[in-house]
Design a protein around this motif. Structure first.
Motif, PDB file in Angstrom:
ATOM      1  N   SER A  54       0.820  -1.221   0.000  1.00 45.89           N
ATOM      2  CA  SER A  54       0.000   0.000   0.000  1.00 45.89           C
ATOM      3  C   SER A  54       0.843   1.255   0.000  1.00 45.89           C
ATOM      4  N   ALA A  55       1.907   1.266   0.811  1.00 45.73           N
ATOM      5  CA  ALA A  55       2.827   2.429   0.842  1.00 45.73           C
ATOM      6  C   ALA A  55       3.506   2.622  -0.500  1.00 45.73           C
ATOM      7  N   ALA A  56       3.898   1.497  -1.084  1.00 48.59           N
ATOM      8  CA  ALA A  56       4.548   1.590  -2.404  1.00 48.59           C
ATOM      9  C   ALA A  56       3.567   2.115  -3.440  1.00 48.59           C
ATOM     10  N   GLU A  57       2.314   1.663  -3.313  1.00 48.51           N
ATOM     11  CA  GLU A  57       1.305   2.143  -4.249  1.00 48.51           C
ATOM     12  C   GLU A  57       1.088   3.639  -4.098  1.00 48.51           C
ATOM     13  N   LYS A  58       1.013   4.062  -2.808  1.00 55.54           N
ATOM     14  CA  LYS A  58       0.872   5.522  -2.561  1.00 55.54           C
ATOM     15  C   LYS A  58       2.065   6.289  -3.109  1.00 55.54           C
ATOM     16  N   GLN A  59       3.253   5.719  -2.877  1.00 53.86           N
ATOM     17  CA  GLN A  59       4.461   6.381  -3.379  1.00 53.86           C
ATOM     18  C   GLN A  59       4.418   6.488  -4.903  1.00 53.86           C
ATOM     19  N   ARG A  60       3.969   5.370  -5.514  1.00 55.66           N
ATOM     20  CA  ARG A  60       3.870   5.405  -6.982  1.00 55.66           C
ATOM     21  C   ARG A  60       2.835   6.415  -7.430  1.00 55.66           C
ATOM     22  N   GLN A  61       1.704   6.471  -6.620  1.00 53.90           N
ATOM     23  CA  GLN A  61       0.673   7.439  -6.956  1.00 53.90           C
ATOM     24  C   GLN A  61       1.194   8.866  -6.818  1.00 53.90           C
ATOM     25  N   LEU A  62       1.940   9.109  -5.707  1.00 54.87           N
ATOM     26  CA  LEU A  62       2.535  10.439  -5.509  1.00 54.87           C
ATOM     27  C   LEU A  62       3.511  10.791  -6.664  1.00 54.87           C
ATOM     28  N   GLU A  63       4.294   9.779  -6.989  1.00 49.92           N
ATOM     29  CA  GLU A  63       5.246  10.005  -8.087  1.00 49.92           C
ATOM     30  C   GLU A  63       4.491  10.269  -9.379  1.00 49.92           C
ATOM     31  N   ALA A  64       3.394   9.504  -9.544  1.00 51.91           N
ATOM     32  CA  ALA A  64       2.601   9.718 -10.759  1.00 51.91           C
ATOM     33  C   ALA A  64       1.978  11.104 -10.758  1.00 51.91           C
ATOM     34  N   ASP A  65       1.461  11.527  -9.544  1.00 51.98           N
ATOM     35  CA  ASP A  65       0.882  12.873  -9.448  1.00 51.98           C
ATOM     36  C   ASP A  65       1.928  13.944  -9.733  1.00 51.98           C
ATOM     37  N   LYS A  66       3.104  13.729  -9.120  1.00 49.24           N
ATOM     38  CA  LYS A  66       4.192  14.699  -9.355  1.00 49.24           C
ATOM     39  C   LYS A  66       4.569  14.743 -10.831  1.00 49.24           C
ATOM     40  N   GLN A  67       4.629  13.560 -11.395  1.00 47.94           N
ATOM     41  CA  GLN A  67       4.970  13.490 -12.826  1.00 47.94           C
ATOM     42  C   GLN A  67       3.908  14.185 -13.650  1.00 47.94           C
ATOM     43  N   GLN A  68       2.603  13.979 -13.242  1.00 49.40           N
ATOM     44  CA  GLN A  68       1.510  14.625 -13.961  1.00 49.40           C
ATOM     45  C   GLN A  68       1.579  16.135 -13.814  1.00 49.40           C
ATOM     46  N   LYS A  69       1.868  16.560 -12.536  1.00 51.56           N
ATOM     47  CA  LYS A  69       1.991  17.999 -12.302  1.00 51.56           C
ATOM     48  C   LYS A  69       3.160  18.594 -13.102  1.00 51.56           C
ATOM     49  N   ARG A  70       4.260  17.830 -13.111  1.00 51.70           N
ATOM     50  CA  ARG A  70       5.406  18.315 -13.893  1.00 51.70           C
ATOM     51  C   ARG A  70       5.053  18.412 -15.366  1.00 51.70           C
ATOM     52  N   LYS A  71       4.304  17.392 -15.837  1.00 49.92           N
ATOM     53  CA  LYS A  71       3.885  17.440 -17.239  1.00 49.92           C
ATOM     54  C   LYS A  71       2.959  18.617 -17.504  1.00 49.92           C
ATOM     55  N   GLU A  72       1.980  18.803 -16.537  1.00 44.72           N
ATOM     56  CA  GLU A  72       1.062  19.929 -16.717  1.00 44.72           C
ATOM     57  C   GLU A  72       1.810  21.262 -16.667  1.00 44.72           C
ATOM     58  N   LEU A  73       2.773  21.363 -15.694  1.00 46.23           N
ATOM     59  CA  LEU A  73       3.570  22.599 -15.598  1.00 46.23           C
ATOM     60  C   LEU A  73       4.387  22.824 -16.868  1.00 46.23           C
ATOM     61  N   ALA A  74       4.980  21.725 -17.317  1.00 43.14           N
ATOM     62  CA  ALA A  74       5.764  21.824 -18.551  1.00 43.14           C
ATOM     63  C   ALA A  74       4.872  22.213 -19.728  1.00 43.14           C
ATOM     64  N   ALA A  75       3.621  21.646 -19.715  1.00 46.41           N
ATOM     65  CA  ALA A  75       2.701  21.975 -20.804  1.00 46.41           C
ATOM     66  C   ALA A  75       2.310  23.449 -20.748  1.00 46.41           C
ATOM     67  N   ARG A  76       2.030  23.924 -19.481  1.00 43.80           N
ATOM     68  CA  ARG A  76       1.671  25.353 -19.350  1.00 43.80           C
ATOM     69  C   ARG A  76       2.833  26.245 -19.783  1.00 43.80           C
ATOM     70  N   ARG A  77       4.017  25.863 -19.331  1.00 47.99           N
ATOM     71  CA  ARG A  77       5.203  26.645 -19.727  1.00 47.99           C
ATOM     72  C   ARG A  77       5.395  26.635 -21.247  1.00 47.99           C
ATOM     73  N   GLU A  78       5.203  25.456 -21.827  1.00 46.36           N
ATOM     74  CA  GLU A  78       5.348  25.362 -23.278  1.00 46.36           C
ATOM     75  C   GLU A  78       4.289  26.201 -23.976  1.00 46.36           C
ATOM     76  N   ALA A  79       3.032  26.162 -23.387  1.00 47.98           N
ATOM     77  CA  ALA A  79       1.960  26.972 -23.971  1.00 47.98           C
ATOM     78  C   ALA A  79       2.270  28.463 -23.842  1.00 47.98           C
ATOM     79  N   GLU A  80       2.796  28.832 -22.613  1.00 51.43           N
ATOM     80  CA  GLU A  80       3.163  30.244 -22.418  1.00 51.43           C
ATOM     81  C   GLU A  80       4.307  30.634 -23.360  1.00 51.43           C
ATOM     82  N   ARG A  81       5.275  29.698 -23.501  1.00 52.18           N
ATOM     83  CA  ARG A  81       6.404  29.984 -24.411  1.00 52.18           C
ATOM     84  C   ARG A  81       5.909  30.182 -25.842  1.00 52.18           C
TER      85      ARG A  81
END
Length: 273
Positions: A54-81
């Motif tokens: 369960s902890a590993a799953e949460k960690q993976r979920q957190l990592e996935a969320d972070k990765q998603q946020k990074r992707k969204e941030l990167a997408a926003r930055r790319e859109a702003e660029r």
């Protein structure tokens, strides 16, 4: 060679082949094995594994969320660029458009200025040409007037020179006449008081330089050529001083030219020899 005979090694060869076939068959046969029974897992171990999973799953979920946020941030930055890039391109396009319009206006202005300058240059050239032609005509007229004036002046100068020459000739003739006249008078005046010594001859001649003032007074008498007779020379000098003042012309120019200082010769013309 006898050792290469096939009859000598055919038997061992057959035996070797048979042994290899047997060994291969043994490997291919599946030997019966006992069934594997898994060992029982303690309950606490299972719970720990579940929690760890369960902890590993949460960690993976957190990592996935972070990765998603990074992707969204990167997408926003790319859109702003991309947006900024698009805005920059738009500004550059507008700037180029403005520059092109400004360049066009400058070209039109330059063409107008060029046309105006050419017109002004033509007008100026026409005015200068007219001014030069006028100046040339005036210069020509002035040259003609100057030439006429020079010719007139030359004629007047020639007439004046001729007149001066005539007057000078008249004056010279008059001066020569006066000089001759007063020279004769002076000589006659000196000879009238001259008492030369005896025993002189007519060939003896005394030349003297006489210096006078405008009134005729004798300032100096100098023997310039002796007669060879000292008494005769002295008698001439005494006679000149005795005859002072001598007759001189009233014309100052004639006096200055011929009687201020002049030579005169005396000879005892009436002497016996």
């Amino acid at each position: 060679m006898s050792w290469l005979n096939p009859e000598r090694y055919s038997l061992p060869l057959v035996i070797s082949v048979v042994l290899h076939i047997v060994l291969a068959s043994l490997f291919l046969v599946e030997w019966p094995t006992e069934p594997h029974v898994p060992e029982p897992v303690p309950p606490h171990v299972v719970a720990t594994v579940v929690q760890v999973q369960s902890a590993a799953e949460k960690q993976r979920q957190l990592e996935a969320d972070k990765q998603q946020k990074r992707k969204e941030l990167a997408a926003r930055r790319e859109a702003e660029r991309k947006k900024k890039l698009a805005e920059q391109k738009k500004r550059e396009a507008e700037q180029k458009k403005k520059q092109a319009a400004a360049k066009k206006r400058e070209q039109e202005k330059a063409l107008k200025e060029k046309a105006l300058a050419e017109k002004q240059a033509k007008d100026k050239a026409a005015k200068e040409k007219a001014a030069k032609e006028k100046a040339a005509e005036q210069a020509k007229q002035k040259a003609v007037q100057e030439q006429n004036l020079l010719e007139q002046m030359a004629q007047e100068e020639a007439a004046a020179e001729l007149k001066e020459q005539q007057e000078a000739k008249i004056q010279a003739e008059r001066a020569a006449s006066l000089t001759l006249e007063f020279t004769d008078q002076i000589k006659a005046r000196v000879e009238s008081v001259w008492r030369y010594p005896p025993a002189v001859t007519a060939s003896q001649e005394v030349e003297v330089r006489i210096t006078l003032v405008p009134t005729g007074q004798v300032l100096q008498v100098q023997i310039t050529k002796s007669s060879g007779n000292t008494a005769l020379d002295r008698s001439v000098e005494q006679a000149i001083r005795k005859a002072s003042p001598l007759p001189v012309p009233k014309d100052v120019r004639v006096f200055e030219a011929n009687f201020r200082s002049f030579l005169m010769k005396f000879r005892p013309e009436n002497a016996t020899w």
